[in-house]
Design a protein around this motif. Structure first.
Motif, PDB file in Angstrom:
ATOM      1  N   ASP A  40      28.914 -62.050  61.760  1.00 38.89           N
ATOM      2  CA  ASP A  40      28.622 -60.609  61.791  1.00 38.89           C
ATOM      3  C   ASP A  40      28.563 -60.014  60.386  1.00 38.89           C
ATOM      4  O   ASP A  40      27.863 -59.027  60.168  1.00 38.89           O
ATOM      5  CB  ASP A  40      29.665 -59.852  62.613  1.00 38.89           C
ATOM      6  CG  ASP A  40      29.604 -60.178  64.097  1.00 38.89           C
ATOM      7  OD1 ASP A  40      28.544 -60.665  64.556  1.00 38.89           O
ATOM      8  OD2 ASP A  40      30.605 -59.956  64.789  1.00 38.89           O
ATOM      9  N   ASN A  41      29.287 -60.587  59.450  1.00 39.06           N
ATOM     10  CA  ASN A  41      29.306 -60.071  58.080  1.00 39.06           C
ATOM     11  C   ASN A  41      27.991 -60.302  57.336  1.00 39.06           C
ATOM     12  O   ASN A  41      27.700 -59.578  56.378  1.00 39.06           O
ATOM     13  CB  ASN A  41      30.441 -60.704  57.276  1.00 39.06           C
ATOM     14  CG  ASN A  41      31.811 -60.267  57.731  1.00 39.06           C
ATOM     15  OD1 ASN A  41      31.965 -59.242  58.383  1.00 39.06           O
ATOM     16  ND2 ASN A  41      32.819 -61.048  57.394  1.00 39.06           N
ATOM     17  N   ILE A  42      27.202 -61.287  57.752  1.00 40.83           N
ATOM     18  CA  ILE A  42      25.983 -61.633  57.011  1.00 40.83           C
ATOM     19  C   ILE A  42      24.728 -61.662  57.860  1.00 40.83           C
ATOM     20  O   ILE A  42      23.632 -61.796  57.329  1.00 40.83           O
ATOM     21  CB  ILE A  42      26.146 -62.991  56.299  1.00 40.83           C
ATOM     22  CG1 ILE A  42      26.416 -64.113  57.305  1.00 40.83           C
ATOM     23  CG2 ILE A  42      27.223 -62.935  55.222  1.00 40.83           C
ATOM     24  CD1 ILE A  42      26.296 -65.510  56.740  1.00 40.83           C
ATOM     25  N   SER A  43      24.843 -61.546  59.165  1.00 33.59           N
ATOM     26  CA  SER A  43      23.702 -61.757  60.060  1.00 33.59           C
ATOM     27  C   SER A  43      22.519 -60.842  59.755  1.00 33.59           C
ATOM     28  O   SER A  43      21.364 -61.282  59.814  1.00 33.59           O
ATOM     29  CB  SER A  43      24.120 -61.608  61.519  1.00 33.59           C
ATOM     30  OG  SER A  43      24.566 -60.290  61.775  1.00 33.59           O
ATOM     31  N   ALA A  44      22.751 -59.599  59.416  1.00 36.27           N
ATOM     32  CA  ALA A  44      21.643 -58.678  59.131  1.00 36.27           C
ATOM     33  C   ALA A  44      20.851 -59.149  57.917  1.00 36.27           C
ATOM     34  O   ALA A  44      19.614 -59.084  57.909  1.00 36.27           O
ATOM     35  CB  ALA A  44      22.172 -57.267  58.914  1.00 36.27           C
ATOM     36  N   TRP A  45      21.549 -59.635  56.882  1.00 33.44           N
ATOM     37  CA  TRP A  45      20.864 -60.120  55.684  1.00 33.44           C
ATOM     38  C   TRP A  45      20.097 -61.408  55.969  1.00 33.44           C
ATOM     39  O   TRP A  45      18.994 -61.587  55.473  1.00 33.44           O
ATOM     40  CB  TRP A  45      21.850 -60.371  54.552  1.00 33.44           C
ATOM     41  CG  TRP A  45      22.525 -59.149  54.034  1.00 33.44           C
ATOM     42  CD1 TRP A  45      21.947 -57.940  53.789  1.00 33.44           C
ATOM     43  CD2 TRP A  45      23.900 -59.021  53.683  1.00 33.44           C
ATOM     44  NE1 TRP A  45      22.896 -57.068  53.301  1.00 33.44           N
ATOM     45  CE2 TRP A  45      24.095 -57.703  53.226  1.00 33.44           C
ATOM     46  CE3 TRP A  45      24.980 -59.886  53.700  1.00 33.44           C
ATOM     47  CZ2 TRP A  45      25.331 -57.236  52.789  1.00 33.44           C
ATOM     48  CZ3 TRP A  45      26.209 -59.423  53.264  1.00 33.44           C
ATOM     49  CH2 TRP A  45      26.382 -58.104  52.818  1.00 33.44           C
ATOM     50  N   VAL A  46      20.684 -62.304  56.765  1.00 32.62           N
ATOM     51  CA  VAL A  46      20.005 -63.559  57.104  1.00 32.62           C
ATOM     52  C   VAL A  46      18.776 -63.262  57.955  1.00 32.62           C
ATOM     53  O   VAL A  46      17.683 -63.773  57.678  1.00 32.62           O
ATOM     54  CB  VAL A  46      20.957 -64.535  57.835  1.00 32.62           C
ATOM     55  CG1 VAL A  46      20.198 -65.763  58.307  1.00 32.62           C
ATOM     56  CG2 VAL A  46      22.118 -64.939  56.933  1.00 32.62           C
ATOM     57  N   ASP A  47      18.938 -62.428  58.977  1.00 29.32           N
ATOM     58  CA  ASP A  47      17.819 -62.085  59.865  1.00 29.32           C
ATOM     59  C   ASP A  47      16.676 -61.407  59.114  1.00 29.32           C
ATOM     60  O   ASP A  47      15.505 -61.615  59.435  1.00 29.32           O
ATOM     61  CB  ASP A  47      18.291 -61.184  61.003  1.00 29.32           C
ATOM     62  CG  ASP A  47      19.228 -61.896  61.972  1.00 29.32           C
ATOM     63  OD1 ASP A  47      19.266 -63.147  61.949  1.00 29.32           O
ATOM     64  OD2 ASP A  47      19.930 -61.205  62.732  1.00 29.32           O
ATOM     65  N   ALA A  48      17.013 -60.608  58.112  1.00 28.69           N
ATOM     66  CA  ALA A  48      16.001 -59.907  57.321  1.00 28.69           C
ATOM     67  C   ALA A  48      15.372 -60.789  56.250  1.00 28.69           C
ATOM     68  O   ALA A  48      14.402 -60.406  55.603  1.00 28.69           O
ATOM     69  CB  ALA A  48      16.619 -58.669  56.673  1.00 28.69           C
ATOM     70  N   GLY A  49      15.940 -61.984  56.054  1.00 23.17           N
ATOM     71  CA  GLY A  49      15.437 -62.878  55.025  1.00 23.17           C
ATOM     72  C   GLY A  49      15.895 -62.512  53.627  1.00 23.17           C
ATOM     73  O   GLY A  49      15.335 -62.982  52.644  1.00 23.17           O
ATOM     74  N   ASP A  50      16.922 -61.675  53.539  1.00 24.10           N
ATOM     75  CA  ASP A  50      17.424 -61.243  52.233  1.00 24.10           C
ATOM     76  C   ASP A  50      18.254 -62.309  51.537  1.00 24.10           C
ATOM     77  O   ASP A  50      18.350 -62.318  50.304  1.00 24.10           O
ATOM     78  CB  ASP A  50      18.265 -59.970  52.375  1.00 24.10           C
ATOM     79  CG  ASP A  50      17.443 -58.788  52.827  1.00 24.10           C
ATOM     80  OD1 ASP A  50      16.220 -58.774  52.576  1.00 24.10           O
ATOM     81  OD2 ASP A  50      18.021 -57.872  53.438  1.00 24.10           O
ATOM     82  N   ILE A  51      18.900 -63.182  52.311  1.00 21.88           N
ATOM     83  CA  ILE A  51      19.707 -64.258  51.730  1.00 21.88           C
ATOM     84  C   ILE A  51      19.364 -65.575  52.410  1.00 21.88           C
ATOM     85  O   ILE A  51      18.859 -65.597  53.535  1.00 21.88           O
ATOM     86  CB  ILE A  51      21.225 -64.004  51.840  1.00 21.88           C
ATOM     87  CG1 ILE A  51      21.695 -64.035  53.296  1.00 21.88           C
ATOM     88  CG2 ILE A  51      21.614 -62.702  51.166  1.00 21.88           C
ATOM     89  CD1 ILE A  51      23.216 -63.987  53.452  1.00 21.88           C
ATOM     90  N   GLU A  52      19.654 -66.644  51.704  1.00 22.74           N
ATOM     91  CA  GLU A  52      19.546 -67.990  52.273  1.00 22.74           C
ATOM     92  C   GLU A  52      20.949 -68.383  52.721  1.00 22.74           C
ATOM     93  O   GLU A  52      21.914 -68.220  51.961  1.00 22.74           O
ATOM     94  CB  GLU A  52      19.036 -68.952  51.211  1.00 22.74           C
ATOM     95  CG  GLU A  52      18.895 -70.369  51.672  1.00 22.74           C
ATOM     96  CD  GLU A  52      18.429 -71.298  50.557  1.00 22.74           C
ATOM     97  OE1 GLU A  52      18.658 -72.514  50.700  1.00 22.74           O
ATOM     98  OE2 GLU A  52      17.875 -70.817  49.555  1.00 22.74           O
TER      99      GLU A  52
END
Length: 72
Positions: A40-52
């Motif tokens: 939950d802490n990183i899912s939005a960034w992963v889903d948006a392609g902001d982080i690997e």
């Protein structure tokens, strides 16, 4: 802009660091096995392609493709 590997990036402190790095324009590779961190802490960034995201236990050797400017 730097390419930064954040170990434990899905944890409380790690995800805060990831957010700060993204805010300043850095490229982030988050390495975590989610034993103590939370998706939950990183899912939005992963889903948006902001982080690997690399699902891995950092006590076991691993490689990251491409250049790296810093490891935190």
């Amino acid at each position: 802009m730097a390419r930064v590997v954040v170990t434990g990036g899905a944890g409380l402190l790690g995800s805060t660091l990831v957010g700060r790095l993204l805010a300043r324009g850095d490229e982030v590779v988050c390495v975590d096995n989610l034993v103590t961190g939370s998706w939950d802490n990183i899912s939005a960034w992963v889903d948006a392609g902001d982080i690997e995201y690399l699902d891995h236990d950092v006590s076991v050797p691993f490689t990251v493709d491409g250049p790296i400017d810093a490891v935190m």
